[in-house]
Design an enzyme around this catalytic site. Structure first.
Site, PDB file in Angstrom:
ATOM      1  N   GLY A  14      15.280 -25.524  56.734  1.00 43.18           N
ATOM      2  CA  GLY A  14      16.834 -25.772  56.989  1.00 43.18           C
ATOM      3  C   GLY A  14      17.067 -26.990  56.379  1.00 43.18           C
ATOM      4  N   ASN A 109      26.074 -21.128  47.837  1.00 41.37           N
ATOM      5  CA  ASN A 109      24.514 -20.949  47.898  1.00 41.37           C
ATOM      6  C   ASN A 109      23.927 -22.071  47.091  1.00 41.37           C
ATOM      7  OD1 ASN A 109      21.848 -19.884  48.503  1.00 41.37           O
ATOM      8  ND2 ASN A 109      21.920 -19.392  46.377  1.00 41.37           N
ATOM      9  N   HIS A 111      20.627 -22.858  44.855  1.00 44.60           N
ATOM     10  CA  HIS A 111      19.370 -22.557  44.224  1.00 44.60           C
ATOM     11  C   HIS A 111      18.634 -23.677  43.562  1.00 44.60           C
ATOM     12  CE1 HIS A 111      17.120 -19.401  42.507  1.00 44.60           C
ATOM     13  NE2 HIS A 111      17.183 -19.792  41.442  1.00 44.60           N
ATOM     14  N   THR A 174      15.265 -33.749  45.915  1.00 46.30           N
ATOM     15  CA  THR A 174      16.022 -34.871  45.933  1.00 46.30           C
ATOM     16  C   THR A 174      17.712 -34.930  45.316  1.00 46.30           C
ATOM     17  OG1 THR A 174      15.269 -35.944  43.794  1.00 46.30           O
ATOM     18  CG2 THR A 174      13.810 -36.329  45.641  1.00 46.30           C
TER      19      THR A 174
END
Length: 203
Positions: A14, A109, A111, A174
């Site tokens: 998470g 979302n 990805h 990052t």
């Protein structure tokens, strides 16, 4: 402007969810974290989210007879939270059209690839094996198709000759946190406009 109510979904550590929470606390996101959902009973995310003082909903798919039952359980528990936005942050389970429909253009979302390339699992490995020179991450609105939906933000990183799946994943990560924070911030500021499959960022 009323603060947007946000529920985060994760299946593992998470880290993206934690980045969103930090941005909320710092004021970069004008929103309010009101709940968390996890589909893995021993995921580190559960302990992390439990320290945030919000309801944590744990639901493993194997504990339900069917996917609709699994989704109905989650939906019934997030509805009282009155979320404006659901943020999938490393949530490794596809959601059906029935779940998504009430939250159309209100589920995001992130990805770890430049969609529409390298959908699905191990996107970083796919990028390395394909020999691409540039990789990155995509924040998008969720639709019933996997890793599809209107793209909000993309960030890039170079792919080095000696990259492995892990080194590339670390470099992409990052970029993931700030990209997701910016996308959610824009949503909370009502600056995202969707036309067809395109997202326009208003000034």
């Amino acid at each position: 402007m009323r603060k947007k109510r946000i529920v985060v979904f994760a299946s593992g550590r998470g880290s993206n969810a934690a980045a969103l929470r930090r941005a909320i606390l710092e004021g970069s996101i004008k929103g309010e974290l009101v709940g968390a959902v996890c589909d893995v009973a021993d995921a580190p995310f559960i302990k992390t989210a439990s320290s945030w003082g919000v309801p944590v909903i744990v639901a493993e798919r194997k504990g339900f007879v069917s996917q609709p039952d699994f989704e109905a359980y989650i939906a019934a528990r997030i509805e009282p939270l009155r979320p404006d936005l659901l943020c999938l942050a490393g949530f490794m389970r596809l959601l059906s059209g029935d779940f998504i429909k009430p939250y159309a253009h209100r589920i995001m979302n992130i990805h770890p690839a430049l969609l529409p390339a390298f959908k699905g699992l191990h996107a970083q490995r796919q990028a390395v094996e394909a020999g691409v020179k540039v990789a990155g991450c995509t924040v998008h609105f969720v639709v019933p198709d996997m890793d599809a939906g209107p793209i909000i933000i993309q960030e890039t990183v170079p792919v080095r000759d000696d990259d492995t799946e892990d080194t590339l994943a670390a470099r992409i990560l990052t970029k993931e946190h700030p990209a997701y924070v910016r996308a959610v911030s824009l949503f909370c500021d009502d600056k995202l406009e969707i036309t067809g499959n395109k997202v326009h960022i208003r000034d």
